[in-house]
Write a protein that holds these residues in place. Structure first.
Motif, PDB file in Angstrom:
ATOM      1  N   GLU A  76       0.869  -1.389   0.042  1.00 30.70           N
ATOM      2  CA  GLU A  76      -0.073   0.096   0.187  1.00 30.70           C
ATOM      3  C   GLU A  76       0.894   1.134   0.114  1.00 30.70           C
ATOM      4  N   MET A  77       0.397   2.397  -0.409  1.00 33.55           N
ATOM      5  CA  MET A  77       0.922   3.655  -0.339  1.00 33.55           C
ATOM      6  C   MET A  77       0.015   4.796   0.375  1.00 33.55           C
ATOM      7  N   PHE A  78       0.858   5.569   0.995  1.00 35.12           N
ATOM      8  CA  PHE A  78       0.200   6.688   1.733  1.00 35.12           C
ATOM      9  C   PHE A  78      -0.712   7.488   0.972  1.00 35.12           C
ATOM     10  N   SER A  79      -0.383   7.563  -0.430  1.00 40.63           N
ATOM     11  CA  SER A  79      -1.278   8.660  -1.304  1.00 40.63           C
ATOM     12  C   SER A  79      -2.633   8.123  -1.262  1.00 40.63           C
ATOM     13  N   HIS A  80      -2.831   6.787  -1.014  1.00 45.12           N
ATOM     14  CA  HIS A  80      -4.285   6.442  -1.120  1.00 45.12           C
ATOM     15  C   HIS A  80      -4.966   6.182  -0.036  1.00 45.12           C
ATOM     16  N   THR A  81      -4.459   6.750   1.197  1.00 39.46           N
ATOM     17  CA  THR A  81      -5.015   6.472   2.520  1.00 39.46           C
ATOM     18  C   THR A  81      -6.056   7.596   2.859  1.00 39.46           C
ATOM     19  N   PHE A  82      -6.267   8.693   2.020  1.00 41.38           N
ATOM     20  CA  PHE A  82      -7.202   9.604   2.186  1.00 41.38           C
ATOM     21  C   PHE A  82      -8.582   8.749   2.006  1.00 41.38           C
ATOM     22  N   PRO A  83      -9.365   9.236   3.080  1.00 40.68           N
ATOM     23  CA  PRO A  83     -10.916   8.792   3.144  1.00 40.68           C
ATOM     24  C   PRO A  83     -11.561   9.616   1.770  1.00 40.68           C
ATOM     25  N   MET A  84     -11.298  11.089   1.644  1.00 38.37           N
ATOM     26  CA  MET A  84     -11.650  11.615   0.386  1.00 38.37           C
ATOM     27  C   MET A  84     -10.881  11.214  -0.811  1.00 38.37           C
ATOM     28  N   VAL A  85     -11.373  10.197  -1.444  1.00 39.11           N
ATOM     29  CA  VAL A  85     -10.611   9.506  -2.540  1.00 39.11           C
ATOM     30  C   VAL A  85     -10.237  10.465  -3.705  1.00 39.11           C
ATOM     31  N   GLN A  86     -11.059  11.751  -3.946  1.00 41.44           N
ATOM     32  CA  GLN A  86     -11.011  12.685  -5.102  1.00 41.44           C
ATOM     33  C   GLN A  86      -9.590  13.239  -4.601  1.00 41.44           C
ATOM     34  N   ILE A  87      -9.273  13.223  -3.403  1.00 37.52           N
ATOM     35  CA  ILE A  87      -7.805  13.953  -3.459  1.00 37.52           C
ATOM     36  C   ILE A  87      -6.717  13.367  -4.201  1.00 37.52           C
ATOM     37  N   ALA A  88      -6.604  11.654  -4.077  1.00 36.97           N
ATOM     38  CA  ALA A  88      -5.497  10.821  -4.684  1.00 36.97           C
ATOM     39  C   ALA A  88      -6.355   9.680  -5.101  1.00 36.97           C
ATOM     40  N   ASP A  89      -7.182   9.775  -6.051  1.00 37.34           N
ATOM     41  CA  ASP A  89      -7.899   8.417  -6.351  1.00 37.34           C
ATOM     42  C   ASP A  89      -7.270   7.320  -6.863  1.00 37.34           C
ATOM     43  N   PRO A  90      -6.916   6.224  -6.226  1.00 36.08           N
ATOM     44  CA  PRO A  90      -6.106   5.149  -6.670  1.00 36.08           C
ATOM     45  C   PRO A  90      -6.722   4.300  -7.792  1.00 36.08           C
ATOM     46  N   GLN A  91      -8.010   4.572  -8.085  1.00 38.74           N
ATOM     47  CA  GLN A  91      -8.644   3.797  -9.113  1.00 38.74           C
ATOM     48  C   GLN A  91      -7.979   4.176 -10.642  1.00 38.74           C
ATOM     49  N   ALA A  92      -7.970   3.497 -11.400  1.00 39.63           N
ATOM     50  CA  ALA A  92      -7.312   3.659 -12.771  1.00 39.63           C
ATOM     51  C   ALA A  92      -5.711   3.894 -12.637  1.00 39.63           C
ATOM     52  N   THR A  93      -5.097   3.556 -11.450  1.00 51.01           N
ATOM     53  CA  THR A  93      -3.680   3.700 -11.449  1.00 51.01           C
ATOM     54  C   THR A  93      -3.179   2.333 -11.414  1.00 51.01           C
ATOM     55  N   PHE A  94      -1.780   2.334 -11.310  1.00 55.30           N
ATOM     56  CA  PHE A  94      -0.964   1.059 -11.183  1.00 55.30           C
ATOM     57  C   PHE A  94      -1.478   0.271  -9.858  1.00 55.30           C
ATOM     58  N   LEU A  95      -2.084   0.597  -9.102  1.00 55.05           N
ATOM     59  CA  LEU A  95      -2.750   0.028  -7.859  1.00 55.05           C
ATOM     60  C   LEU A  95      -3.791  -0.695  -8.474  1.00 55.05           C
ATOM     61  N   ASP A  96      -4.520  -0.715  -9.488  1.00 60.50           N
ATOM     62  CA  ASP A  96      -5.487  -1.448 -10.044  1.00 60.50           C
ATOM     63  C   ASP A  96      -5.412  -2.397 -11.207  1.00 60.50           C
ATOM     64  N   TRP A  97      -6.052  -3.265 -11.051  1.00 61.81           N
ATOM     65  CA  TRP A  97      -5.984  -4.323 -12.448  1.00 61.81           C
ATOM     66  C   TRP A  97      -6.392  -3.662 -13.770  1.00 61.81           C
ATOM     67  N   ASN A  98      -7.124  -2.525 -13.651  1.00 65.11           N
ATOM     68  CA  ASN A  98      -7.395  -1.842 -14.994  1.00 65.11           C
ATOM     69  C   ASN A  98      -8.435  -2.678 -15.797  1.00 65.11           C
ATOM     70  N   PHE A  99      -9.083  -3.643 -15.373  1.00 65.82           N
ATOM     71  CA  PHE A  99      -9.780  -4.563 -16.324  1.00 65.82           C
ATOM     72  C   PHE A  99     -10.794  -3.625 -17.150  1.00 65.82           C
ATOM     73  N   THR A 100     -10.974  -4.279 -18.454  1.00 68.06           N
ATOM     74  CA  THR A 100     -12.128  -3.575 -19.133  1.00 68.06           C
ATOM     75  C   THR A 100     -13.019  -4.651 -19.790  1.00 68.06           C
ATOM     76  N   THR A 101     -14.433  -4.496 -20.322  1.00 69.56           N
ATOM     77  CA  THR A 101     -14.956  -5.417 -20.609  1.00 69.56           C
ATOM     78  C   THR A 101     -14.991  -5.423 -22.121  1.00 69.56           C
ATOM     79  N   VAL A 102     -15.550  -6.262 -22.732  1.00 68.71           N
ATOM     80  CA  VAL A 102     -15.788  -6.331 -24.031  1.00 68.71           C
ATOM     81  C   VAL A 102     -16.794  -5.207 -24.626  1.00 68.71           C
ATOM     82  N   PRO A 103     -16.970  -4.823 -25.743  1.00 67.65           N
ATOM     83  CA  PRO A 103     -17.988  -3.879 -26.026  1.00 67.65           C
ATOM     84  C   PRO A 103     -19.406  -4.326 -25.525  1.00 67.65           C
ATOM     85  N   GLN A 104     -20.194  -3.417 -24.967  1.00 68.64           N
ATOM     86  CA  GLN A 104     -21.542  -4.079 -24.567  1.00 68.64           C
ATOM     87  C   GLN A 104     -22.549  -3.687 -25.745  1.00 68.64           C
ATOM     88  N   THR A 105     -23.394  -4.805 -25.906  1.00 70.21           N
ATOM     89  CA  THR A 105     -24.251  -4.688 -27.154  1.00 70.21           C
ATOM     90  C   THR A 105     -25.625  -3.994 -26.669  1.00 70.21           C
TER      91      THR A 105
END
Length: 644
Positions: free
Chosen positions: A83-112
């Protein structure tokens, strides 16, 4: 961020942050050894009693509970870093860890059937690739689900998992700081998982919301209590303004200090479960060091008793398939010899969500961009961990049962159709929508963060569709374990889902439109202005149906891909003891085992699954019983070392 502050003040704030970082690093951050340093004979071994694959929400629980038994040696393998200190903020908008290297960043196939407003009609599927897993990158919100969810599990063949049978494990995990909730007997206060009231409950929007809810008989003091329905204040996993992830709860230094039998390894991506083809017994795992430094090489560790797969709803089915466990046609496609035929990767379920802004004429409603970037707020947080940056901006969840639908689909009156988050801001920068939600750039100005909204006071509603009939799949891209899986949720492929979601969206929106309390502050919906929906009456069910088809996206709550059920049920991958059917010495314990998606966020149920899984494993291998919840004693208030 610190524009306009004197240099001396900037240095002072920096020094305060340094103190917070030091405390977090020494007291709360879960220690691990990097896989590149994992060498047999150097304080480690190549053979363990139990191997837990994935230090996510459930894996942390299982490994920690098993390590309480000193006679056993446990290895916990995590693909991501510490874990990293930057993602310990409860207000995640300050340092949102989603869509970073801490995320698997899965994507779906195009949805019909959905997602025309997303880039390539693809959904992002965020999942934590870090110690603590998704509990280390989520919005910290604690929701158990509805008690009827677990009764449904039991009726679907998950014996031992009804509400009365899982409640003790929720209680066992909790260190709840709300005295009033503890008096109900439905919460615990001696568990490892710290839960506290969201600090933002005294803000103006919360006052308005709960006043309006009481006027409509929709106020609920505890959505994890006797009833889930109505608007309730949120509780979060936090401590002194720090995120309290599953890794912090179960693996922080004070937890590992006296557990030399537990080895926690980061940067170790498991590539296959090793199964003896003759005895159909899981004997070990292969993993690759993925620290960016160590040359690629497979390493093997063996398990004397069991392997517990806790890699999540995407990676657990992927690993089973790579190991020869799954449908024959899927395995033959990738030239993987089949060991046992199970519906691995089927039954994928997820919640769909859409947001809509309400603006008001009262500047006290919602956080402005100025408040979100105020140096004084930064300083307050750095000083004592309080203020706006110590809060989740989700002030409430509302859960709604729709009687008209209940009469049609037989849903019990206590079970909600729709969940909505109430977010204490109308501000969400367009570039964040593109990055975090994969919205197409041309969609953003027509959605809820147009330039006009950025300058107004307001809030966001975010209705979630709780019980979809549409189910999807997780399959392999190829036989390369480093390739991401193919994810197809098939969102809204069943037409009934659109109708229920649209009706629920209207119920939520109309609550705010028709509330005298919100009319008093001039609350007004900013309807999405999608061209496809322009001819429809704004605010009608037909309009909302169009909106959810166009802009609906994953709420990042995937479950069900290693479904739990009876051994004779051809839909089942694991039995109610979480053992993989037809394979000895292998269990799955994470969100993938849920037969049916729960009514709410999935973090708390995953903790419960870990507690119950560990208890079942202990009872299998030891005459000693771990028992159920025992929460007598003094409540821990501040010292992390006191948390059980």
């Amino acid at each position: 961020m610190f524009t306009g502050l004197p240099m001396q003040a900037v240095l002072g704030v920096a020094a305060l942050f340094a103190a917070r970082i030091t405390y977090w690093g020494s007291q709360l951050r879960a220690p691990s050894q990097s896989a590149g340093q994992f060498i047999a004979g150097n304080g480690t071994t190549d053979s363990y009693d139990f191997i837990v694959v994935g230090a996510g929400t459930t894996g942390c629980v299982v490994a920690s509970r098993l390590a309480e038994h000193k006679q056993w040696r446990i290895l916990l393998l995590e693909a991501g870093p510490d874990e990293m200190f930057s993602h310990t903020f409860p207000m995640v908008q300050i340092a949102d860890p989603q869509a970073t290297f801490l995320d698997w960043n899965f994507t779906t196939v195009p949805q019909t059937h959905s997602g025309a407003g997303l880039n390539g009609r693809r959904n992002l599927m965020s999942a934590g690739r870090v110690m603590g897993g998704t509990s280390s990158i989520n919005h910290l919100l604690y929701i158990r689900g509805n008690r009827e969810d677990y009764n449904i599990w039991s009726r679907e063949g998950a014996d031992g998992w009804n509400w009365k049978e899982v409640l003790p494990y929720f209680i066992r995990a909790e260190n709840n700081q709300n005295d009033d909730l503890l008096k109900t007997g439905l919460h615990g206060h001696k568990g490892p998982l710290r839960i506290e009231d969201n600090p933002n409950q005294d803000i103006y929007l919360a006052d308005l919301l709960f006043e309006a809810a009481k006027e409509s008989n929709l106020y609920n003091a505890d959505s994890n209590g006797e009833s889930q329905l109505g608007f309730a204040p949120t509780q979060i996993n936090a401590f002194r303004g720090y995120r309290w992830s599953a890794a912090t709860a179960y693996l922080r230094p004070s937890k590992q200090k006296h557990r030399s039998n537990l080895h926690v390894i980061s940067n170790a991506q498991v590539t296959r479960i090793v199964v003896d083809p003759e005895t159909k017994t899981a004997t070990g795992v292969e993993f690759m060091v993925v620290d960016g430094v160590t040359p690629p090489a497979l390493r093997l560790v063996t398990a004397k008793k069991e392997i517990i797969l806790s890699a999540g709803a995407m990676n657990s089915p992927k690993l089973l398939l790579l190991s020869g466990i799954g449908p024959k046609d899927e395995l033959e496609k990738h030239k993987i010899p089949q060991l046992v035929d199970l519906p691995v990767g089927q039954n994928l379920q997820d919640h769909l969500q859409v947001q809509m802004v309400f603006t008001t004429n009262d500047t006290r409603v919602g956080l402005s961009m100025e408040q979100l970037t105020n140096p004084a707020g930064i300083s307050q947080y750095a000083t004592n961990g309080t203020g706006v940056f110590s809060e989740s901006n989700v002030i409430s969840f509302g859960f709604f049962h729709i009687p008209e639908l209940g009469r049609l689909d037989g849903t019990p009156p206590t079970l909600p159709h729709i969940q909505t988050a109430i977010v204490n801001t109308a501000v969400y920068p367009p570039e964040e929508l593109i990055l975090r939600q994969n919205l197409a750039p041309e969609t953003v100005p027509l959605y809820y963060t147009n330039t006009e909204n950025m300058l107004k006071s307001g809030f966001i509603i975010s209705p979630l569709f709780l019980h979809p009939k549409s189910t999807g799949t997780v399959t392999l891209s190829d036989a390369n374990p480093m390739s991401p899986p193919i994810i197809d949720p098939k969102f809204l492929s069943v037409e009934d889902d659109v109708k229920v979601y649209a009706k629920g969206f209207k119920v939520v929106a109309d609550f705010f439109i028709n509330s005298p309390t919100f009319q008093r502050v001039g609350a007004s919906p900013n309807y999405p202005r999608f061209e496809q929906c322009a001819a429809l009456e704004q605010g009608s069910e037909e309009f909302y149906a169009c909106v959810v088809r166009f802009a609906g996206r994953s709420a990042y709550h995937p479950v069900g891909t290693c479904r739990m059920g009876g051994v004779g049920d051809r839909r089942s991958v694991v039995d109610p003891q979480l053992r993989v059917i037809g394979i000895k010495g292998l269990r799955v314990a994470d969100a993938s085992i849920m037969p049916v998606i729960i009514s709410g966020n999935t973090h708390a149920p995953c903790v419960m699954i870990g507690e119950k899984a560990a208890d079942m494993i202990v009872k299998t291998w030891s005459n000693a019983t771990s028992g159920t919840a025992n929460n007598n004693g003094k409540k821990s208030q501040s010292d992390p070392a006191l948390f059980m």
